[in-house]
Motif scaffolding. Structure first.
Motif, mmCIF file in Angstrom:
data_model
loop_
_atom_site.group_PDB
_atom_site.id
_atom_site.type_symbol
_atom_site.label_atom_id
_atom_site.label_comp_id
_atom_site.label_asym_id
_atom_site.label_seq_id
_atom_site.Cartn_x
_atom_site.Cartn_y
_atom_site.Cartn_z
ATOM 1 N N GLY A 1 42.059 40.421 42.163
ATOM 2 C CA GLY A 1 43.299 40.099 42.779
ATOM 3 C C GLY A 1 43.656 38.568 42.679
ATOM 4 O O GLY A 1 44.929 38.102 42.321
ATOM 5 N N GLN B 1 43.435 44.371 54.248
ATOM 6 C CA GLN B 1 42.610 43.573 55.039
ATOM 7 C C GLN B 1 43.507 42.443 55.558
ATOM 8 O O GLN B 1 44.559 42.039 55.124
ATOM 9 N N GLY C 1 38.512 40.475 49.492
ATOM 10 C CA GLY C 1 37.967 41.723 49.039
ATOM 11 C C GLY C 1 36.880 41.937 49.600
ATOM 12 O O GLY C 1 36.268 41.587 50.715
ATOM 13 N N THR D 1 48.392 44.660 54.923
ATOM 14 C CA THR D 1 49.676 45.286 54.288
ATOM 15 C C THR D 1 49.144 46.529 53.297
ATOM 16 O O THR D 1 48.309 46.158 52.477
ATOM 17 N N VAL E 1 49.975 49.722 50.680
ATOM 18 C CA VAL E 1 50.718 50.508 49.792
ATOM 19 C C VAL E 1 50.861 51.678 50.277
ATOM 20 O O VAL E 1 49.813 52.396 50.122
ATOM 21 N N ALA F 1 44.679 45.898 41.685
ATOM 22 C CA ALA F 1 43.173 45.225 41.810
ATOM 23 C C ALA F 1 42.657 45.690 43.268
ATOM 24 O O ALA F 1 42.061 45.219 44.012
ATOM 25 N N GLU G 1 32.373 52.440 48.939
ATOM 26 C CA GLU G 1 30.905 52.805 48.835
ATOM 27 C C GLU G 1 30.880 54.478 48.705
ATOM 28 O O GLU G 1 31.798 54.988 49.279
ATOM 29 N N GLY H 1 27.065 48.422 52.308
ATOM 30 C CA GLY H 1 28.330 47.529 52.242
ATOM 31 C C GLY H 1 28.945 47.346 53.493
ATOM 32 O O GLY H 1 29.465 46.849 53.919
ATOM 33 N N LEU I 1 23.246 46.433 45.431
ATOM 34 C CA LEU I 1 24.120 46.257 46.632
ATOM 35 C C LEU I 1 23.088 46.108 47.725
ATOM 36 O O LEU I 1 23.404 45.303 48.655
ATOM 37 N N ALA J 1 21.765 42.735 48.597
ATOM 38 C CA ALA J 1 23.000 41.907 49.110
ATOM 39 C C ALA J 1 23.215 42.240 50.654
ATOM 40 O O ALA J 1 23.345 41.350 51.331
ATOM 41 N N GLN K 1 21.291 35.456 40.253
ATOM 42 C CA GLN K 1 21.747 35.902 41.732
ATOM 43 C C GLN K 1 20.529 36.804 42.048
ATOM 44 O O GLN K 1 20.211 36.811 43.403
ATOM 45 N N LEU L 1 29.058 52.808 44.206
ATOM 46 C CA LEU L 1 30.556 52.437 44.482
ATOM 47 C C LEU L 1 31.556 53.471 43.786
ATOM 48 O O LEU L 1 31.232 53.862 42.535
ATOM 49 N N ALA M 1 42.792 45.473 37.096
ATOM 50 C CA ALA M 1 41.578 44.670 36.978
ATOM 51 C C ALA M 1 40.547 44.798 37.880
ATOM 52 O O ALA M 1 40.597 45.215 39.310
ATOM 53 N N GLY M 2 39.410 44.627 37.592
ATOM 54 C CA GLY M 2 38.038 44.769 38.600
ATOM 55 C C GLY M 2 37.700 46.252 38.595
ATOM 56 O O GLY M 2 37.794 47.018 37.798
ATOM 57 N N ALA N 1 35.304 41.473 37.495
ATOM 58 C CA ALA N 1 36.439 41.514 38.388
ATOM 59 C C ALA N 1 37.416 40.362 38.055
ATOM 60 O O ALA N 1 38.722 40.341 37.766
ATOM 61 N N PHE O 1 47.915 56.130 52.599
ATOM 62 C CA PHE O 1 47.126 55.872 53.897
ATOM 63 C C PHE O 1 47.854 56.588 55.148
ATOM 64 O O PHE O 1 49.074 56.633 54.897
HETATM 65 C C1 LIG Z 1 31.442 47.466 51.037
HETATM 66 C C2 LIG Z 1 31.026 46.600 49.658
HETATM 67 C C3 LIG Z 1 30.618 45.536 49.660
HETATM 68 C C4 LIG Z 1 30.191 44.875 48.846
HETATM 69 N N1 LIG Z 1 29.471 43.633 48.807
HETATM 70 C C5 LIG Z 1 29.066 43.133 47.499
HETATM 71 C C6 LIG Z 1 28.262 41.970 47.565
HETATM 72 O O1 LIG Z 1 27.685 41.331 48.688
HETATM 73 N N2 LIG Z 1 28.059 41.222 46.471
HETATM 74 C C7 LIG Z 1 28.555 41.748 45.253
HETATM 75 O O2 LIG Z 1 28.017 41.155 44.170
HETATM 76 N N3 LIG Z 1 29.408 42.863 45.242
HETATM 77 C C8 LIG Z 1 29.478 43.529 46.398
HETATM 78 N N4 LIG Z 1 30.438 44.463 46.389
HETATM 79 C C9 LIG Z 1 30.968 44.894 45.188
HETATM 80 C C10 LIG Z 1 32.123 44.715 44.967
HETATM 81 O O3 LIG Z 1 33.195 45.682 44.813
HETATM 82 C C11 LIG Z 1 32.607 43.567 43.700
HETATM 83 O O4 LIG Z 1 31.664 42.902 43.321
HETATM 84 C C12 LIG Z 1 33.818 42.752 43.824
HETATM 85 O O5 LIG Z 1 34.263 42.600 45.101
HETATM 86 C C13 LIG Z 1 35.078 43.525 43.298
HETATM 87 O O6 LIG Z 1 36.329 42.951 43.346
HETATM 88 P P1 LIG Z 1 37.795 43.449 43.136
HETATM 89 O O7 LIG Z 1 38.725 42.622 43.244
HETATM 90 O O8 LIG Z 1 37.609 44.550 42.001
HETATM 91 O O9 LIG Z 1 37.580 44.560 44.251
HETATM 92 P P2 LIG Z 1 37.405 44.195 46.056
HETATM 93 O O10 LIG Z 1 36.840 43.182 46.446
HETATM 94 O O11 LIG Z 1 37.148 45.466 46.548
HETATM 95 O O12 LIG Z 1 39.099 44.174 46.523
HETATM 96 C C14 LIG Z 1 39.847 45.210 46.783
HETATM 97 C C15 LIG Z 1 40.873 44.950 47.594
HETATM 98 O O13 LIG Z 1 41.943 45.910 47.616
HETATM 99 C C16 LIG Z 1 42.494 46.464 48.574
HETATM 100 N N5 LIG Z 1 43.233 47.311 48.561
HETATM 101 C C17 LIG Z 1 42.648 48.758 48.079
HETATM 102 N N6 LIG Z 1 43.843 49.590 48.126
HETATM 103 C C18 LIG Z 1 45.003 49.059 48.469
HETATM 104 C C19 LIG Z 1 46.132 49.330 49.037
HETATM 105 N N7 LIG Z 1 46.568 50.752 48.572
HETATM 106 N N8 LIG Z 1 47.012 48.681 49.730
HETATM 107 C C20 LIG Z 1 46.444 47.400 49.964
HETATM 108 N N9 LIG Z 1 45.370 46.829 49.727
HETATM 109 C C21 LIG Z 1 44.581 47.676 48.953
HETATM 110 C C22 LIG Z 1 41.229 46.394 49.499
HETATM 111 O O14 LIG Z 1 41.315 46.155 51.208
HETATM 112 C C23 LIG Z 1 40.332 45.319 48.966
HETATM 113 O O15 LIG Z 1 40.174 44.119 49.875
HETATM 114 C C24 LIG Z 1 30.553 45.179 47.361
HETATM 115 C C25 LIG Z 1 31.587 46.421 47.440
HETATM 116 C C26 LIG Z 1 31.759 47.198 48.655
HETATM 117 C C27 LIG Z 1 32.610 48.509 48.452
#
Ligand SMILES: Cc1cc2nc3c(=O)[nH]c(=O)nc-3n(C[C@H](O)[C@H](O)[C@H](O)COP(=O)(O)OP(=O)(O)OC[C@H]3O[C@@H](n4cnc5c(N)ncnc54)[C@H](O)[C@@H]3O)c2cc1C
Length: 428
Positions: free
Chosen positions: A16, A36, A41, A75, A77, A104, A109, A126, A151, A154, A194, A247, A286-287, A298, A408
């Motif tokens: 995002g 959040q 994220g 916020t 959706v 995004a 988990e 996580g 994970l 990490a 990493q 995941l 994306a992601g 991502a 939600f």
């Molecule tokens: C609990 C957890 C811990 C992780 N820790 C690591 C780590 O330490 N190292 C690593 O390399 N990878 C980690 N990962 C893997 C991680 O998913 C990716 O590496 C990376 O964060 C992906 O980025 P993203 O932008 O696709 O999604 P995310 O980072 O998951 O971001 C998506 C965001 O969308 C928001 N969202 C979703 N649906 C809605 C909605 N309807 N309305 C509003 N907001 C919404 C969520 O709150 C979230 O903040 C972790 C994954 C999880 C689930």
């Protein structure tokens, strides 16, 4: 009256953030929002004690402070239709419109039930990371990390950084498979670095292969666990257990919008073209929502989506890097496939729906999620089936269903907005 934006980005993780930054760089008026309270994220979740990683902080500040950006924290959706989103934050519900939408929404988990998994002291891997970063005290606590995939490393490193005594990391995949995966890592030098850095941080902490937590034991809170491994069952006294089995993409909003998916039935993810366009006009993704690919993937996909959604051209080298990053995702899936033994762990009294306290035996006579929900309330709690519905799909009981608004749990005032006169024809 809905507030209009050129681009709306849902999710403020790496995908995002990259999407918002790319769209802003192309002159768009961008709204970006996240359930959040802070951007970043999952991987860049703000740590109360240590802050954001520096790179993440820089990009978050750039995007947040941009004159054409509107940041909407906390916020969610709640619904979407015809170029409009219905949003809810802690104090209000309102609508915004978009010319293009970028999903995004990341991943959550995969938590799988086993006897004792709902005891206080048991979380996801996580999940434990998230708790630690938000101030949950781990100093001096005996922690076991288990489940599958990178994970776990990490999560163990985060727990250690917060003062936990990490007793061991228990990976369900066998040694030969994990070593084959490790040998392939040189294809992705960033990932290899990493992994090496994490292994160095975790020096001295046992890493066991082919080991599965079969039971968590405790009187009111976790006291010990049983781990089934190559040399039999081992009992380990501990205060905290973090178990994550990989995941699962958050596709609920995309599903409601009608976006085409792959892998329907188990854990679907979005189908996109080379420029991250979904099957629905003006909707990009994306992601992790496009399949579990990790942070670098991502970030690249977010950048591509942000540029494509604003009509900018995309450098061929970015597209090549993205394809390379996706190949890592395929390698992950291949090498960390789950041992079917894990699916047999829950006994008849193991709770499946922990929001509504529904045990496995209560689902015996139901062959679909809707029937189970109506008769037992399974999936009707705060997580709206995100945990139990996903687990039941993984266990092969029945696919997750009921992906419709509100996405939600919503306040009554928000539900009123779903049917309000000014939204008729748009939300129903
Ligand atoms: C609990 C957890 C811990 C992780 N820790 C690591 C780590 O330490 N190292 C690593 O390399 N990878 C980690 N990962 C893997 C991680 O998913 C990716 O590496 C990376 O964060 C992906 O980025 P993203 O932008 O696709 O999604 P995310 O980072 O998951 O971001 C998506 C965001 O969308 C928001 N969202 C979703 N649906 C809605 C909605 N309807 N309305 C509003 N907001 C919404 C969520 O709150 C979230 O903040 C972790 C994954 C999880 C689930």
């Amino acid at each position: 009256m809905a507030e209009p934006f050129n681009i709306v980005v849902v999710g403020a993780g790496p995908a995002g953030l990259a999407a918002a930054e790319a769209a802003l760089s192309n002159g768009a008026r961008v709204a970006w929002l996240d359930a959040q309270a802070t951007a970043g994220g999952q991987v860049w979740r703000k740590d109360l004690a240590h802050g954001w990683p520096r790179d993440a902080q820089n990009v978050i500040e750039r995007v947040t402070q941009h004159a054409n950006a509107t940041w909407m924290p906390q916020t969610q959706v709640i619904s979407a239709e015809s170029g409009q989103l219905l949003l809810q934050d802690p104090s209000r519900a309102w609508r915004i419109t978009y010319d293009a939408l970028i999903l995004a929404t990341g991943a959550r988990e995969l938590l799988l039930p086993f006897p004792g998994w709902t005891l206080p002291g048991v979380t996801g891997a996580g999940g434990l990371q998230a708790l630690a970063k938000q101030g949950w005290p781990l100093a001096g606590r005996r922690v076991v990390i288990a489940g599958s995939g990178p994970l776990l490393l990490a999560a163990a490193a985060t727990a250690k950084r917060h003062g936990a005594r990490v007793l061991g990391i228990y990976e369900q995949a066998n040694k030969a498979t994990v070593q084959r995966f490790a040998r392939k890592l040189w294809h992705w030098p960033g990932k290899a670095l990493q992994a090496a850095s994490l292994r160095a941080q975790l020096a001295g902490i046992p890493y066991r292969y082919g080991s599965i937590v079969a039971r968590a034991i405790g009187d009111g809170a976790l006291q010990s666990i049983e781990v089934d491994g190559p040399h039999g069952v081992e009992r380990i006294a501990c205060d905290q257990l973090a178990v994550g089995y990989g995941l699962v993409p958050n596709v609920e909003l995309a599903h409601w919008l009608g976006c085409a998916m792959q892998n329907e039935g188990a854990h679907p993810y979005l189908t996109v073209d080379a420029t991250q366009r979904t099957s629905v006009a003006n909707v990009y993704a994306a992601g992790e929502v496009c399949g579990i690919g990790g942070r670098d993937c991502a970030w690249l996909e977010g950048r591509i989506a942000g540029l494509a959604a604003t009509g900018a051209s995309i450098d061929g080298s970015v597209l090549r890097k993205q394809r390379h990053a996706r190949a890592f995702a395929a390698a992950l899936r291949e090498h960390f496939a789950l041992d079917p033994y894990i699916y047999d762990l829950p006994d008849l009294d193991t709770l499946i729906c922990r929001c509504e306290d529904v045990p496995l035996h209560a689902l015996d006579h139901h062959d679909n999620a809707r029937s189970a929900k109506l008769a037992t309330r399974c999936g009707m709690g705060a997580c709206q089936g995100r945990v139990c519905g996903t687990a039941l799909a993984e266990l092969g009981r029945f696919p997750r269903s009921g992906l419709r608004p509100p996405l939600f749990p919503a306040r009554l005032a928000t539900l009123g907005e779903l049917d309000s006169p000014c939204s008729q024809g748009s939300f129903s």
